[in-house]
Structures are given as C-alpha cells and as structure tokens.
Scaffold this motif. Structure first.
Motif, PDB file in Angstrom:
ATOM      1  N   PHE A  82       0.856  -1.297   0.060  1.00 38.90           N
ATOM      2  CA  PHE A  82       0.144  -0.029  -0.048  1.00 38.90           C
ATOM      3  C   PHE A  82       0.848   1.307  -0.214  1.00 38.90           C
ATOM      4  O   PHE A  82       0.688   2.119  -0.667  1.00 38.90           O
ATOM      5  N   ALA A  83       2.102   1.119   0.721  1.00 36.49           N
ATOM      6  CA  ALA A  83       3.118   2.446   0.633  1.00 36.49           C
ATOM      7  C   ALA A  83       3.279   2.526  -0.717  1.00 36.49           C
ATOM      8  O   ALA A  83       3.555   3.626  -1.207  1.00 36.49           O
ATOM      9  N   GLY A  84       3.798   1.514  -1.398  1.00 33.58           N
ATOM     10  CA  GLY A  84       4.205   1.773  -2.773  1.00 33.58           C
ATOM     11  C   GLY A  84       3.148   2.332  -3.744  1.00 33.58           C
ATOM     12  O   GLY A  84       3.323   3.151  -4.465  1.00 33.58           O
ATOM     13  N   LEU A  85       1.849   1.796  -3.640  1.00 31.13           N
ATOM     14  CA  LEU A  85       0.771   2.246  -4.555  1.00 31.13           C
ATOM     15  C   LEU A  85       0.531   3.708  -4.060  1.00 31.13           C
ATOM     16  O   LEU A  85       0.164   4.606  -5.036  1.00 31.13           O
ATOM     17  N   PHE A  86       0.455   4.108  -2.764  1.00 28.71           N
ATOM     18  CA  PHE A  86       0.159   5.572  -2.276  1.00 28.71           C
ATOM     19  C   PHE A  86       1.355   6.406  -2.884  1.00 28.71           C
ATOM     20  O   PHE A  86       1.293   7.534  -3.459  1.00 28.71           O
ATOM     21  N   SER A  87       2.616   5.889  -2.937  1.00 33.73           N
ATOM     22  CA  SER A  87       3.765   6.861  -3.582  1.00 33.73           C
ATOM     23  C   SER A  87       3.546   6.781  -5.013  1.00 33.73           C
ATOM     24  O   SER A  87       3.761   8.134  -5.455  1.00 33.73           O
ATOM     25  N   VAL A  88       3.107   6.017  -5.913  1.00 25.52           N
ATOM     26  CA  VAL A  88       3.111   6.341  -6.979  1.00 25.52           C
ATOM     27  C   VAL A  88       1.980   7.244  -7.402  1.00 25.52           C
ATOM     28  O   VAL A  88       2.073   8.164  -8.252  1.00 25.52           O
ATOM     29  N   MET A  89       0.766   6.999  -6.744  1.00 24.16           N
ATOM     30  CA  MET A  89      -0.500   7.991  -6.845  1.00 24.16           C
ATOM     31  C   MET A  89      -0.161   9.536  -6.508  1.00 24.16           C
ATOM     32  O   MET A  89      -0.409  10.454  -6.997  1.00 24.16           O
ATOM     33  N   LEU A  90       0.664   9.452  -5.350  1.00 24.90           N
ATOM     34  CA  LEU A  90       0.976  10.692  -4.885  1.00 24.90           C
ATOM     35  C   LEU A  90       1.982  11.451  -6.003  1.00 24.90           C
ATOM     36  O   LEU A  90       1.796  12.501  -5.843  1.00 24.90           O
ATOM     37  N   LEU A  91       2.778  10.853  -6.322  1.00 25.24           N
ATOM     38  CA  LEU A  91       3.795  11.299  -7.500  1.00 25.24           C
ATOM     39  C   LEU A  91       3.049  11.852  -8.463  1.00 25.24           C
ATOM     40  O   LEU A  91       3.248  13.065  -9.127  1.00 25.24           O
ATOM     41  N   TYR A  92       2.123  11.125  -9.149  1.00 23.97           N
ATOM     42  CA  TYR A  92       1.222  11.633 -10.145  1.00 23.97           C
ATOM     43  C   TYR A  92       0.300  12.888 -10.050  1.00 23.97           C
ATOM     44  O   TYR A  92       0.527  13.843 -10.602  1.00 23.97           O
ATOM     45  N   ALA A  93      -0.207  12.833  -8.686  1.00 25.10           N
ATOM     46  CA  ALA A  93      -1.106  13.860  -8.203  1.00 25.10           C
ATOM     47  C   ALA A  93      -0.429  15.176  -8.278  1.00 25.10           C
ATOM     48  O   ALA A  93      -0.711  16.242  -8.572  1.00 25.10           O
ATOM     49  N   MET A  94       0.885  15.134  -7.418  1.00 21.55           N
ATOM     50  CA  MET A  94       1.658  16.342  -7.005  1.00 21.55           C
ATOM     51  C   MET A  94       2.195  16.848  -8.580  1.00 21.55           C
ATOM     52  O   MET A  94       2.226  17.938  -8.579  1.00 21.55           O
ATOM     53  N   LEU A  95       2.731  15.892  -9.592  1.00 25.13           N
ATOM     54  CA  LEU A  95       3.182  16.577 -10.603  1.00 25.13           C
ATOM     55  C   LEU A  95       2.044  17.261 -11.136  1.00 25.13           C
ATOM     56  O   LEU A  95       2.402  18.164 -11.820  1.00 25.13           O
ATOM     57  N   LEU A 153       6.615  12.110   0.165  1.00 25.73           N
ATOM     58  CA  LEU A 153       5.128  12.890   0.615  1.00 25.73           C
ATOM     59  C   LEU A 153       5.806  14.407   1.256  1.00 25.73           C
ATOM     60  O   LEU A 153       5.301  15.391   0.776  1.00 25.73           O
ATOM     61  N   ALA A 154       6.810  14.479   2.012  1.00 28.00           N
ATOM     62  CA  ALA A 154       7.631  15.700   2.713  1.00 28.00           C
ATOM     63  C   ALA A 154       8.214  16.420   1.561  1.00 28.00           C
ATOM     64  O   ALA A 154       7.903  17.640   1.630  1.00 28.00           O
ATOM     65  N   LEU A 155       8.711  15.909   0.580  1.00 27.50           N
ATOM     66  CA  LEU A 155       9.589  16.685  -0.266  1.00 27.50           C
ATOM     67  C   LEU A 155       8.607  17.072  -1.364  1.00 27.50           C
ATOM     68  O   LEU A 155       8.736  18.089  -1.568  1.00 27.50           O
ATOM     69  N   LEU A 156       7.743  16.541  -1.811  1.00 27.80           N
ATOM     70  CA  LEU A 156       6.835  16.966  -2.690  1.00 27.80           C
ATOM     71  C   LEU A 156       6.025  18.027  -2.296  1.00 27.80           C
ATOM     72  O   LEU A 156       5.699  18.914  -2.915  1.00 27.80           O
ATOM     73  N   ALA A 157       5.456  17.790  -0.938  1.00 27.23           N
ATOM     74  CA  ALA A 157       4.584  19.062  -0.330  1.00 27.23           C
ATOM     75  C   ALA A 157       5.574  20.146   0.117  1.00 27.23           C
ATOM     76  O   ALA A 157       5.126  21.359  -0.085  1.00 27.23           O
ATOM     77  N   PHE A 158       6.662  20.062   0.214  1.00 24.14           N
ATOM     78  CA  PHE A 158       7.813  21.101   0.499  1.00 24.14           C
ATOM     79  C   PHE A 158       7.824  21.751  -0.777  1.00 24.14           C
ATOM     80  O   PHE A 158       7.713  23.064  -0.734  1.00 24.14           O
TER      81      PHE A 158
END
Length: 479
Positions: free
Chosen positions: A87-100, A142-147
């Motif tokens: 789940f951590a991997g899945l969240f990371s992938v979708m987080l990267l997409y959303a933040m980009l 999450l921290a770096l993309l949010a930063f």
C-alpha cells in the motif's frame, strides 16, 4: 479520477498486489520484521518491539504496528505482513502523479513518471516485501513533494502533507527519516539563496517549524518507550542505531562498505530505466539555473546520494528514497526523446518508422516490463522458496514438538529467530553459550537444539536431522 490516473492506479495495484502472498518469507529482512510483528501481536505489546524475546530498537515501530495489525485482522500469513509495504508503494505512485499534475506537468509526463517508479526493479521488489523501507520512501516522497509545492503555493494543505510525510518517515526509520528529506531541503534552499543572492528567512523557518510538528508522533512513542525501558532504550533508538550507522560506531549493524559502494551500484540502481535517468541528468544540467522544478528533482538525487555515500553503513535498498526523483528525471527525458522522434516522422529509414509508431513502441516496452514482473511474481519467487524459505525448517520444529520433543535455538541469528516466531507463533527457548547448550541437552533425552554451522557438529552432539536455507546449514542435535 481521470483515465490516466485510473489506468496508473490499476497497473500499480496489479504490480504490487498480484501474487503477493504466493511465496514464503525470504531473506533476512522479511524473516526478522515478520517475526517482530508476530511477537508484537502475540504479546500485545505495542511499545517495545522484540526479536526472539529480546528488545529490538533499531528502528521506530510504524511498519511493525501496521504488520501486527494486519496479522490480527487477516491472520499470520506472508500476504498479511506484506500489505503495508504494498500500500505504501501504491500511495507513493499515485502521490507522485497527483503532485506532478498540481505542479503543472502534463498528464503524459505525470503518468510516465508514475509508471517508471512502479516498474523500477529495486522499488518493485522492496514494495512487495516485509520491511520499513517502502514506508520510509512514502514519507520522504510526501514530505519533499509537499515542500516543493509549498514553495510555490503555501497552503494549510501543503503544510499538513509535509508534516505527515515527516511523521511517516521518522516513525519508520528514526533519524534517517529526518535526514533523507532534510538534506534535500537544505541543498535546495541553499541553491535558491545563492542563485537569488538573497536569504529568505521565511523559506528556511517554514519547513523547520513544520518538521517539529511532524516529529510529534515520534516524540510521543519515545516518551512511552522511556517509561517502559528508560533512557537506554531511547538512546538506542536515536543514537546507537541512527547516528551509529552513519559514523560506523554501531558495529552490530554491519553493512560496512567502501565509499565507492554506491557508485558501483549505479548501473543497477534504477533498472530498467537507468539510461533515461543518467542521460536526463546530463541533458538537463544546463537548465537547472533557470528551471527550479528540474533543479529540485536533480538535487533530490544528488544530495541523498552524497549523504548515503558518506555513511558507513551501506545497502542498495537505501537508494529507494531516491527512486521517485529518478522516475521524474527519466519521464522528463523520455518526453524530450518523444518530441525528437516526432520530428523524424517523415524520414524513410528505420528511425522514421520508429517515430511513426512511437506510441505503440512505448506501450509495448512498458507492457513487456510489467509482464516480466508479473511472471517473476507468479513463478520465479515461489520457485525460490525451495532454497530460501524457512517454512520447512519451522515445520520440522513443529513436527518434533508434536512428538513431545522440546526445541531450543542455539545462538539464533535474526533470520531463524524471526522466522521461528512468525511460523510457530511462539518464542522458542534461546541458548547463547556452549554451557547452556550442553546443560539443556543433558536435562532430558527429548530436548533438541537447532544450531547453524559451516561444518556438522561433532560428538558428544548427535545430529538428528540437517536442513539448508540458502547457503546456511541448520542441524537438529541432541546428546
């Protein structure tokens, strides 16, 4: 969700969850972490992690809490204790997409970066295993993309995401979870200050204050741990296993490698997209001064690489937190190549043919990579159980116990100690010295000890059975 987001979600879920539980625990990390989580579940002690009955305070317990909770909810299976990482991997992938997308990148670039991340070999294999590294990567990402997004647009939402990322990272890896995003933020703010020739105090204070907020969950756990284990337990978490790994003073950690260790690992660090990452870093080098977006992701890779190189303890898995940035650089350079091919559509040679069918070729390459991973999950990993699984060893222990024999482990390493707790659902007796071994065996003819060694034990020990897990031989002995 949009069609690209939906397709990325489905592909990532397929990659991370397909056949997740069709093989047993493999390797030292899976056996150790699963055993600690099982003991946490059995003892109902959610404060002090224990390995084979002894406190194990190398890392904070976020991954163990999730694994023990999964055991309680779904049973003590390899599938259950791998869920948190998947789940951590899945969240990371979708987080990267959303933040980009929020940053303003196109759906094509964001989708490509997401699928590159999901299909990096080291990332894929670690996301499908038991451990804390996938959670660390999620927290750092999450921290770096949010930063970075907060630098562009300071909002309460970005602040909350940043603090949440720090909380996840530090509850997963302690001080390292603070250092991995911290070194990137420092490098980026320093670069901005030098390029702008102006020190913006607010830009430095904001992540610092939010970091303090993100440390609150870790501080709460440390306070409770202090009540249970005192200052020594807290010091072991914060100093011995974190600072000690960096300086080399924590000799039990091992993994000591020369300074060039990660340089030698670069050819395999971001497979199969290595060439796109490295060519992309070279291609974009002259744009960094003018493009803060490219600068940030470049520094993400470089700053973490330098920090890890300086550390005494080195493992390839530590590069996992760099993979989201590598995926972005690879996706951006793939976009450059795609545009170059578009300009060659009219050519009559092979390059022109490839240019006219570039979309189909790209889809074919990604499909081939995904298919290879699914085949490995379905057939290769279960096949590896024949050599790497501890299940036959623990099954033999349970068989002997059912026949009335009492089993103890002699100088158990982390692998067999963790695996024995996970599969037998109990903490076996541990023997640490030769005197304890002979005393235990002499106490009753039904007492049997399990010990490892390169050569078969000599008399007065009598070998009842021998088994091999990987390259390590194990012997069931009495006297």
């Amino acid at each position: 969700m949009s069609r690209p987001a939906t397709s990325l979600f489905l592909l990532a879920a397929l990659l991370f969850f397909f056949a997740l539980g069709n093989h047993q625990l493999q390797g030292s990390t899976e056996a150790r972490v699963a055993g600690i989580a099982m003991q946490m579940h059995l003892d109902n002690d959610w404060v002090t992690p224990r390995l084979f009955g002894e406190p194990f305070l190398e890392k904070p317990p976020l991954s163990l809490w999730l694994d023990a909770g999964a055991i309680r909810a779904f049973g003590g299976t390899p599938w259950a204790v791998r869920l948190a990482s998947a789940f951590a991997g899945l969240f990371s992938v979708m987080l990267l997409y959303a933040m980009l997308r929020r940053i303003g990148r196109s759906k094509a670039i964001a989708w490509t970066a997401g699928i590159f991340l999901a299909t990096m070999a080291s990332y894929w294999s670690n996301v499908r295993g038991v451990g804390e590294d996938a959670l660390l990567a999620l927290g750092v990402t999450l921290a770096l993309l949010a930063f970075f997004q907060g630098q562009r647009q300071s909002t309460p939402g970005n602040a909350l995401l940043f603090a949440s990322g720090i909380a996840i990272a530090t509850l997963s890896k302690g001080v390292l979870g603070l250092a991995m995003p911290g070194v990137v933020i420092f490098a980026y703010l320093l670069a901005e200050t030098l390029m702008d020739r102006r020190l913006k105090i607010h830009d430095w204070l904001r992540p610092g204050l939010l970091t303090l907020a993100g440390l609150i969950p870790l501080m709460i756990w440390l306070a409770v741990l202090y009540q249970h284990g005192g200052a020594q337990a807290v010091g072991e978490v914060l100093l011995t296993n974190s600072v000690g790994r960096f300086s080399g003073s924590f000799v039990e950690a091992g993994h000591y490698e020369p300074y060039y260790y990660y340089l030698a690992k670069l050819p395999q660090a971001f497979l199969p997209w290595n060439i796109l990452v490295y060519l992309g870093l070279w291609h974009f080098r002259k744009r960094l001064m003018a493009n803060r977006y490219l600068l940030f992701f470049t520094l993400w890779i470089v700053a973490q690489f330098v920090m890890l190189t300086l550390a005494s303890s080195k493992r390839t898995v530590y590069l996992m937190s760099m993979t989201p940035a590598a995926a972005v650089i690879a996706a951006e350079y793939a976009g450059v190549l795609f545009e170059r091919l578009k300009m060659r559509e009219g050519a009559s040679n092979l390059l022109g043919h490839i240019a006219r069918h570039r979309r189909g070729a790209a889809v074919g390459v990604i499909a081939l990579v995904i298919g290879s991973y699914l085949a490995a999950a379905q057939w290769a990993l279960p096949h590896a159980d024949r050599k790497l699984s501890f299940l036959p060893l623990t099954a033999q222990i349970q068989t002997m116990q059912a026949n009335g024999q009492h089993i103890a482990l002699f100088q158990a390493n982390e692998r067999v100690g963790g695996a024995s707790v996970f599969y037998t659902r109990q903490v076996l007796k541990g023997l640490n010295t030769e005197a304890q071994l002979h005393e235990f065996l002499a106490a009753s003819p039904t007492n049997v000890a399990v010990m490892s060694g390169e050569i078969e034990p000599a008399a007065p020990l009598k070998v009842l059975k021998s088994m091999k897990v990987g390259r390590q031989a194990y012997y069931f002995v009495n006297q």
